[in-house]
Design a protein around this motif. Structure first.
Motif, mmCIF file in Angstrom:
data_model
loop_
_atom_site.group_PDB
_atom_site.id
_atom_site.type_symbol
_atom_site.label_atom_id
_atom_site.label_comp_id
_atom_site.label_asym_id
_atom_site.label_seq_id
_atom_site.Cartn_x
_atom_site.Cartn_y
_atom_site.Cartn_z
ATOM 1 N N GLY A 71 -6.364 1.830 -11.175
ATOM 2 C CA GLY A 71 -7.819 2.116 -11.569
ATOM 3 C C GLY A 71 -9.092 1.125 -11.813
ATOM 4 O O GLY A 71 -9.656 1.651 -12.279
ATOM 5 N N THR A 72 -8.322 -0.559 -11.256
ATOM 6 C CA THR A 72 -10.324 -1.067 -11.678
ATOM 7 C C THR A 72 -10.612 -1.061 -10.160
ATOM 8 O O THR A 72 -11.358 -1.598 -10.575
ATOM 9 N N GLY A 73 -9.970 -0.717 -10.083
ATOM 10 C CA GLY A 73 -10.844 -0.536 -8.279
ATOM 11 C C GLY A 73 -10.579 -0.887 -6.895
ATOM 12 O O GLY A 73 -10.072 -2.437 -7.581
ATOM 13 N N ALA A 74 -10.054 -0.805 -5.516
ATOM 14 C CA ALA A 74 -9.937 -1.729 -4.195
ATOM 15 C C ALA A 74 -11.119 -1.553 -4.008
ATOM 16 O O ALA A 74 -12.198 -0.665 -3.802
ATOM 17 N N VAL A 75 -11.537 -3.006 -3.361
ATOM 18 C CA VAL A 75 -12.595 -3.130 -2.726
ATOM 19 C C VAL A 75 -12.082 -3.128 -0.921
ATOM 20 O O VAL A 75 -11.489 -3.811 -0.380
ATOM 21 N N LEU A 76 -13.461 -2.428 -0.506
ATOM 22 C CA LEU A 76 -12.746 -1.797 0.998
ATOM 23 C C LEU A 76 -13.550 -2.884 1.972
ATOM 24 O O LEU A 76 -14.864 -3.445 2.011
ATOM 25 N N HIS A 77 -13.044 -4.123 2.845
ATOM 26 C CA HIS A 77 -14.190 -4.835 4.066
ATOM 27 C C HIS A 77 -14.900 -4.337 4.645
ATOM 28 O O HIS A 77 -15.485 -4.427 4.936
ATOM 29 N N GLY A 497 -5.671 13.152 -7.906
ATOM 30 C CA GLY A 497 -5.958 12.686 -8.777
ATOM 31 C C GLY A 497 -5.642 11.260 -9.432
ATOM 32 O O GLY A 497 -5.866 10.724 -10.492
ATOM 33 N N ILE A 498 -3.950 11.058 -8.983
ATOM 34 C CA ILE A 498 -3.371 10.134 -9.440
ATOM 35 C C ILE A 498 -4.879 8.801 -9.427
ATOM 36 O O ILE A 498 -4.715 8.773 -8.851
ATOM 37 N N LEU A 499 -3.535 7.707 -10.552
ATOM 38 C CA LEU A 499 -4.168 6.530 -9.526
ATOM 39 C C LEU A 499 -2.845 5.630 -9.426
ATOM 40 O O LEU A 499 -1.273 5.822 -9.182
ATOM 41 N N THR A 500 -3.031 4.189 -8.385
ATOM 42 C CA THR A 500 -2.247 4.419 -7.716
ATOM 43 C C THR A 500 -2.036 2.398 -8.169
ATOM 44 O O THR A 500 -3.125 2.147 -8.207
ATOM 45 N N VAL A 501 -1.049 1.297 -7.445
ATOM 46 C CA VAL A 501 -0.826 0.720 -8.366
ATOM 47 C C VAL A 501 -2.013 -0.443 -6.470
ATOM 48 O O VAL A 501 -1.963 -1.161 -7.310
ATOM 49 N N GLY A 502 -2.066 0.503 -5.582
ATOM 50 C CA GLY A 502 -2.062 -0.758 -4.609
ATOM 51 C C GLY A 502 -2.184 -0.599 -3.090
ATOM 52 O O GLY A 502 -1.442 0.301 -2.613
ATOM 53 N N SER A 503 -2.638 -1.407 -2.215
ATOM 54 C CA SER A 503 -2.596 -0.688 -0.317
ATOM 55 C C SER A 503 -2.995 -1.500 -0.304
ATOM 56 O O SER A 503 -3.012 -2.845 -0.582
ATOM 57 N N LEU A 504 -2.708 -1.558 1.630
ATOM 58 C CA LEU A 504 -2.546 -2.677 2.397
ATOM 59 C C LEU A 504 -3.719 -3.056 2.544
ATOM 60 O O LEU A 504 -4.035 -3.061 3.692
ATOM 61 N N ASN A 508 -7.426 -6.674 -2.133
ATOM 62 C CA ASN A 508 -6.663 -6.776 -2.882
ATOM 63 C C ASN A 508 -5.239 -7.047 -2.874
ATOM 64 O O ASN A 508 -5.093 -6.194 -3.222
ATOM 65 N N GLN A 509 -5.055 -7.921 -1.847
ATOM 66 C CA GLN A 509 -3.931 -8.461 -2.283
ATOM 67 C C GLN A 509 -2.919 -8.666 -3.178
ATOM 68 O O GLN A 509 -1.928 -8.009 -3.711
ATOM 69 N N PRO A 510 -3.884 -9.287 -4.483
ATOM 70 C CA PRO A 510 -3.181 -8.799 -6.076
ATOM 71 C C PRO A 510 -2.399 -7.973 -6.368
ATOM 72 O O PRO A 510 -0.883 -7.802 -7.097
ATOM 73 N N ALA A 511 -3.334 -6.543 -6.173
ATOM 74 C CA ALA A 511 -2.296 -5.484 -6.652
ATOM 75 C C ALA A 511 -1.135 -5.261 -5.322
ATOM 76 O O ALA A 511 -0.142 -5.002 -6.114
ATOM 77 N N PHE A 512 -1.391 -5.340 -4.505
ATOM 78 C CA PHE A 512 -0.246 -5.161 -3.854
ATOM 79 C C PHE A 512 1.138 -6.495 -3.625
ATOM 80 O O PHE A 512 1.684 -5.505 -3.662
ATOM 81 N N ARG A 516 4.599 -4.636 -4.675
ATOM 82 C CA ARG A 516 5.752 -5.510 -4.453
ATOM 83 C C ARG A 516 6.707 -5.898 -5.961
ATOM 84 O O ARG A 516 7.971 -5.799 -5.222
ATOM 85 N N SER A 517 6.709 -6.256 -6.245
ATOM 86 C CA SER A 517 7.046 -7.301 -7.421
ATOM 87 C C SER A 517 8.253 -5.670 -8.069
ATOM 88 O O SER A 517 8.717 -5.856 -8.523
ATOM 89 N N ALA A 518 6.602 -4.902 -8.288
ATOM 90 C CA ALA A 518 7.564 -3.753 -9.557
ATOM 91 C C ALA A 518 8.561 -2.803 -8.311
ATOM 92 O O ALA A 518 9.550 -2.656 -8.971
ATOM 93 N N TRP A 519 8.997 -2.910 -7.248
ATOM 94 C CA TRP A 519 9.547 -2.079 -6.802
ATOM 95 C C TRP A 519 10.927 -3.118 -6.394
ATOM 96 O O TRP A 519 12.184 -3.153 -6.304
ATOM 97 N N ARG A 520 10.183 -4.664 -6.432
ATOM 98 C CA ARG A 520 11.308 -5.159 -6.719
ATOM 99 C C ARG A 520 12.229 -6.090 -7.384
ATOM 100 O O ARG A 520 12.788 -6.450 -7.890
ATOM 101 N N SER A 521 11.198 -5.286 -8.740
ATOM 102 C CA SER A 521 12.106 -5.720 -10.391
ATOM 103 C C SER A 521 13.431 -5.587 -10.013
ATOM 104 O O SER A 521 14.193 -4.284 -9.445
#
Length: 590
Positions: A71-77, A497-504, A508-512, A516-521
């Motif tokens: 929800g903080t926003g992803a910046v695209l290049h 209308g959901i918020l997402t954790v991250g994308s490729l 926004n590498q920290p979000a990805f 990744r860390s959440a799925w690997r917990s």
């Protein structure tokens, strides 16, 4: 190689544009119903549409999407050039269909339209060297069938990849016309403008632009008495500078005009364009002062190196611009999930992606040896670089693929010229063999991959894992952060209308990495800190028969593995499911 300066007529132009469009529509007929009903191809297409929707909502250019990155926003290049084209296509349909449907019509149009432009470009680039105009149609055919090109031209793909190849072919075509002396007096202006448009689309084109500029430089060194080349060098550099500067003013980066960003148009490239234009001006002065190759080489080379050195000194941190503070390990972890950036790993894949470029390079080597032309030797070296890039990253195979497409009618012209005194049967066999190598062999080499995929299908889960119809299930959870498959993030952002954790996306590498860390917990009786760090409220999961590469390096006790085995942690509660897609929605207990 022969030089044919005739222009292509409008009838041939229509044919060269229509051929790849008709072919890609025919090959994609099975997908037609789905894309017309609202589906898109490629996560980037969904993310592009999400940003377009936010641009329309804000009534001004925006640089990202607001609901990604928890929800903080992803910046695209991405620059806004393709966005503007898509909106221009959509505008006439808004009054008839409404904004959403008009945007979807544009999404269906942009891929085939880009292929049409490429078909015209490759035939045009080959025209000066193909004595038999009747074979020019082969160039659009081969370009469209190249997997690294045609796959981005489907209806429902909204991306700049094919447009970038169009720009590369146009720049190379103008450079070739300048070198052989068949271009109009303003050919340098055209080459410079196309080069600037390419950098505006993506700085990825800069190495290709530099190669083309280098070709003019080699031609100038080789032909000391040709004033037309030096005039074109000056025109190209100045047009490149003006186009890039205008693009920075029109479409500045997120931080403003003065911020040097390496992954999109910025002052970084405007200054580089200035250095290249200054080098062009220096070449004009050197041309008047010296005629010998060695003095020209020393003077122009010294000036060019000093200009590049000054540019590097002005922007000393530019080499770190793409890392955004991430380590090499983190970068590899992210890029390993992007299939188009993987290397060519098998012989079948090499035939599909690189064969046409290799064949084109082989013919260039033959012509360079026979003519002893420095320009052709330079072209061979550049082609070698393109082949290496295509081998390292599949998506970059589009460039040697385009070269191979341009070379097909030229090769047939060379064969016809050499076999002119042979029986007609021999000429026909040579043509059929050439067409088979460039068209049939890459196509047939793809069949084993298709066969393997078909054999693997029964072993996989019957669930589709599609998120296209999950809007109803997710509607009550709008505004909450949902952990899901990273490849589904863009489509979920568009449809729900959901918020997402991250994308490729590398900005926004920290979000990805949080995703990744959440799925690997690992197993825990309480909510893992990885979930708390990302603000995750829900988990959207779809079982699969194959283990995800996200967790492939860990023991099979990660969250992703446990959910696949039905071992649901005590801190997750099942709140909904969709039997058709196979998705299960879990809520994180407070």
């Amino acid at each position: 190689m022969a030089r044919n300066s005739e222009r292509i007529g409008w009838q041939a132009t229509l044919l060269h544009g229509a051929l790849p469009v008709g072919l890609i529509l025919l090959l994609g007929v099975r997908r037609f119903g789905a894309v017309v009903d609202g589906e898109l191809i490629n996560p980037d297409s969904y993310m592009r549409m999400v940003r377009l929707r936010e641009i329309l909502g804000a009534a001004e250019p925006v640089h990202g999407v607001g609901r990604d990155v928890s929800g903080t926003g992803a910046v695209l290049h991405w620059s806004h050039l393709l966005d503007s084209v898509v909106l221009a296509i959509a505008t006439p349909f808004v009054w008839l269909l409404g904004t959403e449907q008009a945007l979807h019509v544009a999404a269906l149009t942009i891929g085939p339209a880009s292929l049409a432009a490429l078909g015209i470009a490759v035939a045009w680039a080959a025209a000066p060297f193909a004595e038999e105009r009747r074979w020019l149609w082969l160039a659009p055919l081969v370009a469209c069938l190249a997997p690294a090109i045609g796959s981005y031209g489907w209806m429902g793909v909204v991306h700049h990849h094919v447009a970038v190849v169009v720009v590369a072919v146009a720049v190379a075509g103008w450079a070739a016309r300048i070198v052989i002396g068949t271009g109009p007096p303003g050919a340098g202006w055209a080459m410079g403008v196309w080069s600037g448009v390419g950098v505006w689309l993506t700085p990825e084109t800069l190495p290709l632009t530099t190669m083309a500029f280098g070709g003019l430089w080699v031609a100038w060194l080789s032909h000391p008495k040709r004033d037309d080349i030096v005039r074109a060098v000056w025109q190209t550099g100045l047009a490149f500078l003006l186009t890039v500067s205008l693009a920075v003013i029109i479409d500045p980066p997120l931080g403003g005009w003065g911020v040097p960003e390496t992954d999109r148009m910025s002052i970084l490239f405007a200054v580089l364009a200035g250095a290249m234009a200054a080098t062009g001006g220096a070449i004009v002065a050197i041309h008047s002062a010296w005629t010998g190759m060695l003095p020209r080489l020393a003077a122009s080379g010294t000036f060019g190196l000093l200009a590049c050195l000054a540019w590097v000194m002005l922007f000393p941190d530019m080499t770190d611009g793409l890392s955004h503070g991430a380590t090499d390990v983190d970068t590899r972890a992210m890029w390993g999930h992007i299939s188009e950036m993987q290397p060519v790993a098998t012989f079948d894949s090499m035939l599909r992606h690189l064969l046409t470029g290799l064949l084109g390079c082989a013919v260039l080597i033959f012509c360079a040896i026979e003519s002893r032309s420095p320009v052709l030797v330079y072209m061979v070296l550049c082609t070698g670089v393109l082949l290496v890039l295509g081998f390292l990253h599949v998506r970059f195979a589009a460039y040697p693929g385009a070269l191979g497409a341009v070379m097909v009618p030229i090769i047939i012209a060379i064969l016809d010229r050499r076999l002119i005194n042979r029986p007609p049967t021999t000429q026909s066999l040579a043509r059929v063999g050439t067409i088979s190598l460039f068209v049939l062999v890459p196509f047939v080499s793809g069949l084993p991959a298709v066969s393997k995929a078909a054999q693997a299908t029964p072993a996989q889960t019957t669930a589709s894992c599609s998120v296209s119809e999950l809007s109803g299930m997710l509607e009550p959870h709008a505004g909450k952060v949902v952990l899901t498959n990273v490849n589904d993030t863009p489509e979920l952002l568009l449809r729900t209308g959901i918020l997402t954790v991250g994308s490729l996306y590398h900005r926004n590498q920290p979000a990805f990495l949080r995703l990744r860390s959440a799925w690997r917990s690992r197993p825990s009786e309480t909510v893992p800190r990885e979930f708390t760090a990302a603000g995750i409220a829900l988990v959207l999961f779809c079982p699969s028969s194959e283990r995800s590469v996200l967790v492939a390096d860990l023991p099979p006790d990660t969250l992703l593995d446990r959910l696949g085995q039905g071992d649901v942690p005590v801190w997750l509660v099942r709140v909904a499911d969709d039997r058709k897609s196979g998705h299960i929605l879990y809520q994180v207990k407070p």
